[in-house]
Design a protein around this motif. Structure first.
Motif, PDB file in Angstrom:
ATOM      1  N   UNK A  70     -16.820  27.605 -15.983  1.00  0.00           N
ATOM      2  CA  UNK A  70     -16.476  26.295 -15.435  1.00  0.00           C
ATOM      3  C   UNK A  70     -16.355  26.346 -13.921  1.00  0.00           C
ATOM      4  N   UNK A  71     -15.702  27.378 -13.385  1.00  0.00           N
ATOM      5  CA  UNK A  71     -15.556  27.494 -11.932  1.00  0.00           C
ATOM      6  C   UNK A  71     -16.910  27.747 -11.258  1.00  0.00           C
ATOM      7  N   UNK A  72     -17.748  28.579 -11.864  1.00  0.00           N
ATOM      8  CA  UNK A  72     -19.087  28.789 -11.305  1.00  0.00           C
ATOM      9  C   UNK A  72     -19.864  27.467 -11.273  1.00  0.00           C
ATOM     10  N   UNK A  73     -19.717  26.682 -12.302  1.00  0.00           N
ATOM     11  CA  UNK A  73     -20.401  25.374 -12.367  1.00  0.00           C
ATOM     12  C   UNK A  73     -19.941  24.462 -11.231  1.00  0.00           C
ATOM     13  N   UNK A  74     -18.639  24.441 -10.974  1.00  0.00           N
ATOM     14  CA  UNK A  74     -18.111  23.617  -9.888  1.00  0.00           C
ATOM     15  C   UNK A  74     -18.678  24.068  -8.548  1.00  0.00           C
ATOM     16  N   UNK A  75     -18.709  25.390  -8.342  1.00  0.00           N
ATOM     17  CA  UNK A  75     -19.231  25.927  -7.081  1.00  0.00           C
ATOM     18  C   UNK A  75     -20.696  25.541  -6.914  1.00  0.00           C
ATOM     19  N   UNK A  76     -21.477  25.710  -7.970  1.00  0.00           N
ATOM     20  CA  UNK A  76     -22.907  25.414  -7.872  1.00  0.00           C
ATOM     21  C   UNK A  76     -23.140  23.934  -7.579  1.00  0.00           C
ATOM     22  N   UNK A  77     -22.402  23.055  -8.226  1.00  0.00           N
ATOM     23  CA  UNK A  77     -22.629  21.624  -8.048  1.00  0.00           C
ATOM     24  C   UNK A  77     -22.144  21.122  -6.697  1.00  0.00           C
ATOM     25  N   UNK A  78     -21.254  21.864  -6.041  1.00  0.00           N
ATOM     26  CA  UNK A  78     -20.785  21.436  -4.724  1.00  0.00           C
ATOM     27  C   UNK A  78     -21.856  21.634  -3.659  1.00  0.00           C
ATOM     28  N   UNK A  79     -22.684  22.633  -3.800  1.00  0.00           N
ATOM     29  CA  UNK A  79     -23.749  22.900  -2.825  1.00  0.00           C
ATOM     30  C   UNK A  79     -25.017  22.174  -3.266  1.00  0.00           C
ATOM     31  N   UNK A  80     -25.019  20.865  -3.198  1.00  0.00           N
ATOM     32  CA  UNK A  80     -26.138  20.060  -3.684  1.00  0.00           C
ATOM     33  C   UNK A  80     -27.462  20.351  -2.983  1.00  0.00           C
ATOM     34  N   UNK A  81     -27.469  20.630  -1.673  1.00  0.00           N
ATOM     35  CA  UNK A  81     -28.774  20.881  -1.023  1.00  0.00           C
ATOM     36  C   UNK A  81     -29.530  22.077  -1.593  1.00  0.00           C
ATOM     37  N   UNK A  82     -28.850  22.984  -2.292  1.00  0.00           N
ATOM     38  CA  UNK A  82     -29.541  24.167  -2.808  1.00  0.00           C
ATOM     39  C   UNK A  82     -30.303  23.892  -4.091  1.00  0.00           C
ATOM     40  N   UNK A  83     -30.021  22.765  -4.770  1.00  0.00           N
ATOM     41  CA  UNK A  83     -30.670  22.552  -6.061  1.00  0.00           C
ATOM     42  C   UNK A  83     -31.052  21.104  -6.341  1.00  0.00           C
ATOM     43  N   UNK A  84     -30.457  20.139  -5.659  1.00  0.00           N
ATOM     44  CA  UNK A  84     -30.645  18.756  -6.067  1.00  0.00           C
ATOM     45  C   UNK A  84     -31.457  17.929  -5.101  1.00  0.00           C
TER      46      UNK A  84
ATOM     47  N   UNK B 247     -22.286  17.881   2.324  1.00  0.00           N
ATOM     48  CA  UNK B 247     -22.343  16.433   2.149  1.00  0.00           C
ATOM     49  C   UNK B 247     -22.477  16.123   0.665  1.00  0.00           C
ATOM     50  N   UNK B 248     -21.694  15.189   0.193  1.00  0.00           N
ATOM     51  CA  UNK B 248     -21.711  14.838  -1.229  1.00  0.00           C
ATOM     52  C   UNK B 248     -22.604  13.626  -1.448  1.00  0.00           C
ATOM     53  N   UNK B 249     -23.650  13.827  -2.228  1.00  0.00           N
ATOM     54  CA  UNK B 249     -24.559  12.738  -2.591  1.00  0.00           C
ATOM     55  C   UNK B 249     -24.454  12.358  -4.063  1.00  0.00           C
ATOM     56  N   UNK B 250     -23.671  13.101  -4.831  1.00  0.00           N
ATOM     57  CA  UNK B 250     -23.542  12.825  -6.265  1.00  0.00           C
ATOM     58  C   UNK B 250     -22.412  11.836  -6.484  1.00  0.00           C
ATOM     59  N   UNK B 251     -22.760  10.616  -6.745  1.00  0.00           N
ATOM     60  CA  UNK B 251     -21.772   9.603  -7.093  1.00  0.00           C
ATOM     61  C   UNK B 251     -22.398   8.633  -8.098  1.00  0.00           C
ATOM     62  N   UNK B 252     -21.558   7.878  -8.765  1.00  0.00           N
ATOM     63  CA  UNK B 252     -22.041   6.958  -9.798  1.00  0.00           C
ATOM     64  C   UNK B 252     -22.392   5.612  -9.172  1.00  0.00           C
ATOM     65  N   UNK B 253     -23.599   5.162  -9.411  1.00  0.00           N
ATOM     66  CA  UNK B 253     -24.034   3.875  -8.880  1.00  0.00           C
ATOM     67  C   UNK B 253     -23.213   2.729  -9.452  1.00  0.00           C
TER      68      UNK B 253
ATOM     69  N   UNK C 238     -16.632   8.947  11.903  1.00  0.00           N
ATOM     70  CA  UNK C 238     -17.939   9.307  12.480  1.00  0.00           C
ATOM     71  C   UNK C 238     -18.163  10.812  12.417  1.00  0.00           C
ATOM     72  N   UNK C 239     -17.100  11.596  12.460  1.00  0.00           N
ATOM     73  CA  UNK C 239     -17.266  13.054  12.384  1.00  0.00           C
ATOM     74  C   UNK C 239     -17.588  13.496  10.954  1.00  0.00           C
ATOM     75  N   UNK C 240     -16.849  12.983   9.988  1.00  0.00           N
ATOM     76  CA  UNK C 240     -17.043  13.411   8.596  1.00  0.00           C
ATOM     77  C   UNK C 240     -18.203  12.689   7.926  1.00  0.00           C
ATOM     78  N   UNK C 241     -18.436  11.424   8.321  1.00  0.00           N
ATOM     79  CA  UNK C 241     -19.439  10.632   7.627  1.00  0.00           C
ATOM     80  C   UNK C 241     -18.935  10.184   6.273  1.00  0.00           C
ATOM     81  N   UNK C 242     -19.647   9.286   5.662  1.00  0.00           N
ATOM     82  CA  UNK C 242     -19.263   8.795   4.339  1.00  0.00           C
ATOM     83  C   UNK C 242     -20.479   8.147   3.709  1.00  0.00           C
ATOM     84  N   UNK C 243     -20.281   7.661   2.532  1.00  0.00           N
ATOM     85  CA  UNK C 243     -21.382   7.010   1.839  1.00  0.00           C
ATOM     86  C   UNK C 243     -21.787   5.740   2.595  1.00  0.00           C
ATOM     87  N   UNK C 244     -23.024   5.683   2.984  1.00  0.00           N
ATOM     88  CA  UNK C 244     -23.502   4.548   3.741  1.00  0.00           C
ATOM     89  C   UNK C 244     -23.313   4.682   5.234  1.00  0.00           C
TER      90      UNK C 244
END
Length: 865
Positions: A522-536, A282-288, A348-354
């Motif tokens: 750069x690719x490692x950074x992308x991978x790490x930031x995609x798995x937000x529940x592990x760090x954010x 699930x992606x929670x990183x977005x710009x307000x 409903x299966x994928x969900x979205x922001x809000x």
């Protein structure tokens, strides 16, 4: 009497609005972080909120250890019973207005704040709570805190950790106190080297949250290194980003790749630990700020202009909220629109922001579509339209996936296989991939790698990213790095996490290519930031912002920003932004008493994160940097730095705002040389980049033309707006020859100045220069030139005809010679060949002769064929 009542009506309205504003303000003060459980017990809590490295076995076992542990347990029990502060029902009703009455109250509140309470922002959103007097705690909370403090004095790590978390996050309605939190974290880190405490100390040293301790990036790096060595994911992310961006340390690609790889390994392990097919990330990183059209508003920001602009008319759903879209699809689905039904199921299966995932509702919609093509017994219905068949096939693929993963229902490999097999009739890519996974891992079917590869290949040919990744893994296992790389790169286009991970590994370990550390990092950074529940903790930050608790939101965005999340950096900067236009009479009066020092503190933090966001290719943040340097917010006024920021943004050819700003700076000579011509050029570029900038650009151009005209007539010395240069008349041959001779004479006189003393008698040219002084008729020279060209062309034609005749004569002689000497060897025939004609080469000349194999292509225009 009635008249008097009508006079009181405005006063009653103002009183009601004051009550509404007061209740909202009270909620903002009371709505701190209210958790009913300690953060370390919350499954949604991130890694850094769990303390590590301390067990009761490590402590010194004495007579009072059990008593201390009992106190901590009792205090924890009391804390769990602490109720959150009550919130006004009226405020809850107006926070998310529904219906006419709710909307009226909501906009009345907004209008009241705009007119009378639009004061400048809080002095310092990050440290305001520490400047206020410590409020008196309620009896249950006070008792629990006292018990924890007694245990903490005996160096109980659980009590110390709870006190630190309560003071930092405001858990259990405890007031936030960063100074006390810092002291407790320091006590815990010194006690047993707790990695979470070390991370928090590094975070607080970097951000300056504790007013009693100044910012110290060296100590921050030290504590983050200690925590990262113990496996603290947040510290690993922080170190990786700092080495990657060169923050508080020189850039070091190898170190950045090392730390990002450690986080990426955890991210991929987390992804694979889920059901078949991996966890849903699930992606929670977005710009307000994107909700408001970007930093500068709809159409003026890069994020909402040009290719990123929302396209659609007044009836389009481009500007609709998720609630409006859902309502429209519900209505269309009820009318029998099957596409709307499938869209509802997917949403409903994928969900979205809000909108959270609702697997049961998704299953209902998918099944309703599948039953339009398959009966209960699995037989295909007759006379089903092709469009219905396709939608039913896709729905069957999702139903099989839900059975395979156990989403919203009990996991069943046999039922999943039935639905996948049905969907194969129309070549559904999701079903092909899922069957490939089942055969690859033996899920309900015999394990068969060859059959799995067949299914995965069919899905990969339909550009399904997850199938391409798994097929690439199979090729990599066989040692075919070239084909594997192709599949990984195709999957990376669709941002698949494992595809990026394998590309990072191949670039880092030089598998099938030369090692490339920057690409690997750069690719490692992308991978790490995609798995937000592990760090954010971005989900908590988003919820806090939606609830109106900006202080809590800033704190959690700040933690993610320190770990390199560009979206979090932009959010922190925007929430602390002091360049927004805010005006009202009361705001002007209250701003006179505001502390300038504290405002600069927040503005400096905002500028810091605008800068970090800009370095990660956020063009709007880059333009914002220029605004801060131009206005001197959080830093000294520097028009030169502002111009440099705008120029860097202009080079992206996406920001009309930056182009207009540069035009204004050139027009007024602020930070750069005053130049009306360049100002007009940048104004024109702004309009070309964004057509919505028509009005401001035209007004600016009108003023610029007036200033340029006035500068011209007053001889102001500023470069004006240059008119279009007249088209130069093309020179004739005579004029060109005359200019050439004059230039040659000037050069000759410059090289040999003594030639000026020569007289006519010593001139070696008969007649001197008198001939070139006469006017030469252009028409005569043109006629001579054309005549010469015609004569040359005629001579070439005549020469060609002569060559053709000579070639024909040689051919005839050659035929007669062959008939009389058929018994001779081929070598002798070659020696008896006729010598080439005068002016012709031995190989036949420039042109092929009749009879030559190249004759026909040459005649047809194929010279050189």
């Amino acid at each position: 009497m009635k008249r008097a009542r009508w006079h009181l009506l405005p006063l009653l309205l103002v009183a009601f609005l004051c009550f509404l504003a007061t209740s909202t303000a009270q909620e903002a003060q009371q709505q701190h972080v209210v958790d009913q459980q300690p953060l370390q017990d919350n499954p949604r809590a991130a890694h850094s909120t769990r303390w590590e490295g301390s067990t009761t076995a490590d402590r010194k076992k004495d007579e009072g250890s059990e008593e201390i542990a009992e106190k901590v347990r009792e205090a924890t029990s009391i804390l769990r019973k602490v109720k959150p502060p009550t919130v006004s029902k009226l405020v809850r009703y107006t926070r998310r207005p529904k219906g006419f009455l709710g909307s009226a109250l909501y906009y009345s509140k907004e209008a009241f704040f705009l007119l009378f309470m639009n004061a400048p922002k809080q002095a310092n959103l990050l440290t305001t709570s520490t400047e206020q007097a410590t409020p008196k705690l309620a009896q249950p909370l006070s008792k629990a805190v006292k018990m924890l403090e007694e245990a903490a004095e005996q160096d109980d790590p659980n009590a110390i950790f709870l006190l630190a978390e309560m003071n930092f996050y405001g858990n259990f309605s405890h007031p936030q106190n960063y100074e006390e939190a810092f002291r407790r974290y320091k006590q815990l880190a010194d006690l047993d080297g707790n990695s979470t405490a070390q991370y928090m100390l590094g975070f607080m040293y970097a951000t300056g949250l504790n007013p009693a301790v100044p910012v110290d990036m060296a100590k921050s790096m030290l504590y983050h290194t200690f925590a990262a060595e113990q496996g603290n994911t947040r510290s690993e992310m922080t170190l990786a980003y700092r080495y990657h961006a060169g923050i508080a340390t020189p850039r070091n690609c190898d170190e950045a790749a090392y730390w990002y790889k450690r986080v990426a390994d955890k991210a991929v392990d987390f992804y694979r630990s889920g059901p078949p097919g991996g966890h849903v990330l699930v992606r929670d990183a977005y710009r307000l700020v994107d909700e408001d059209g970007g930093v500068y508003g709809e159409g003026a920001s890069v994020s909402s202009a040009g290719v990123h602009a929302k396209q659609g008319g007044p009836t389009s759903d481009a500007y609709a909220s998720i609630e409006d879209v859902l309502e429209y699809w519900y209505m269309q689905s009820s009318k029998g629109d099957l596409k709307a039904t499938f869209a509802l199921a997917r949403l409903h299966y994928d969900g979205s922001r809000g909108l959270k995932r609702d697997l049961k509702l998704a299953k209902k919609y998918f099944k309703s579509l599948a039953r339009l093509y398959w009966a209960e017994n699995g037989k295909v219905l007759k006379d089903v339209p092709l469009s219905t068949e396709k939608l039913a096939t896709k729905a069957a693929g999702y139903l099989g996936r839900m059975f395979l993963r156990g989403e919203g229902m009990e996991q069943s490999f046999s039922k999943a296989r039935i639905w996948f097999t049905r969907a194969l009739s129309n070549g559904d890519a999701l079903s092909q991939y899922s069957l490939g996974i089942m055969h690859l891992h033996g899920l309900g079917v015999p394990q068969d790698v060859a059959k799995a590869a067949e299914f995965l290949s069919a899905a990969a040919d339909q550009d399904l990213a997850v199938a391409q990744t798994n097929l690439g893994i199979l090729f990599l296992d066989q040692g075919d790095t070239r084909i594997a790389t192709q599949y990984f790169e195709h999957a990376a286009r669709n941002s698949h996490i494992e595809a990026y991970y394998y590309l990072a590994e191949m670039n880092n370990k030089a598998i099938g290519r030369d090692r490339s550390c920057p690409i690997a990092a750069l690719y490692y950074k992308i991978v790490a930031e995609k798995a937000e529940p592990t760090w954010g903790s971005l989900n908590e930050a988003n919820e806090a912002f939606e609830e109106g608790d900006n202080q809590k939101a800033i704190l959690r965005y700040l933690m993610a920003a320190e770990q390199g999340s560009e979206n979090a950096q932009a959010n922190v900067a925007w929430l602390l932004d002091h360049s927004k236009p805010r005006w009202s009479p009361i705001a002007w009066l209250t701003s006179l008493q505001q502390s300038a020092k504290s405002v600069v503190g927040d503005a400096a933090v905002a500028l810091l994160y605008w800068t970090r966001s800009a370095k990660q290719s956020n063009i709007d943040s880059l333009v914002k940097m220029g605004d801060y340097y131009l206005q001197g917010l959080g830093t000294a006024i520097s028009p030169e730095n502002a111009a440099a920021c705008y120029q860097a943004a202009v080079e992206s050819m996406q920001s009309a705002q930056a182009m207009w700003n540069l035009g204004w700076m050139h027009e007024n000579g602020v930070g750069i040389e005053q130049d009306f011509h360049l100002a007009k050029r940048y104004y024109d570029h702004a309009l070309e980049t964004n057509k919505e900038a028509y009005l401001p650009v035209q007004l600016s151009l009108w003023k610029l033309r007036w200033r340029s005209w006035w500068n011209g007539i007053t001889h102001g010395g500023i470069k004006g707006i240059d008119e279009d240069e007249p088209v130069k008349k093309r020179r004739s041959f005579a004029e060109w020859l005359q200019d050439f001779l004059e230039a040659d004479a000037a050069y000759y006189q410059q090289e040999y100045p003594e030639a000026d003393d020569w007289d006519v008698h010593n001139d070696p040219m008969p007649g001197g220069d008198e001939y070139w002084d006469e006017d030469i008729d252009d028409s005569v020279l043109d006629a001579l030139l054309i005549g010469g060209c015609v004569a040359a062309l005629a001579w070439l034609v005549y020469y060609r005809q002569q060559q053709q005749r000579a070639a024909e004569q040689r051919r005839r002689q050659g035929v007669e010679g062959e008939q009389g000497a058929q018994g001779q060897v081929q070598g002798q025939d070659q020696q008896q060949q006729q010598p080439p004609a005068p002016g012709q080469q031995a190989d036949g000349g420039f042109f092929p002769q009749p009879g030559d194999p190249e004759w026909n292509p040459w005649v047809a225009g194929g010279v050189g064929h």
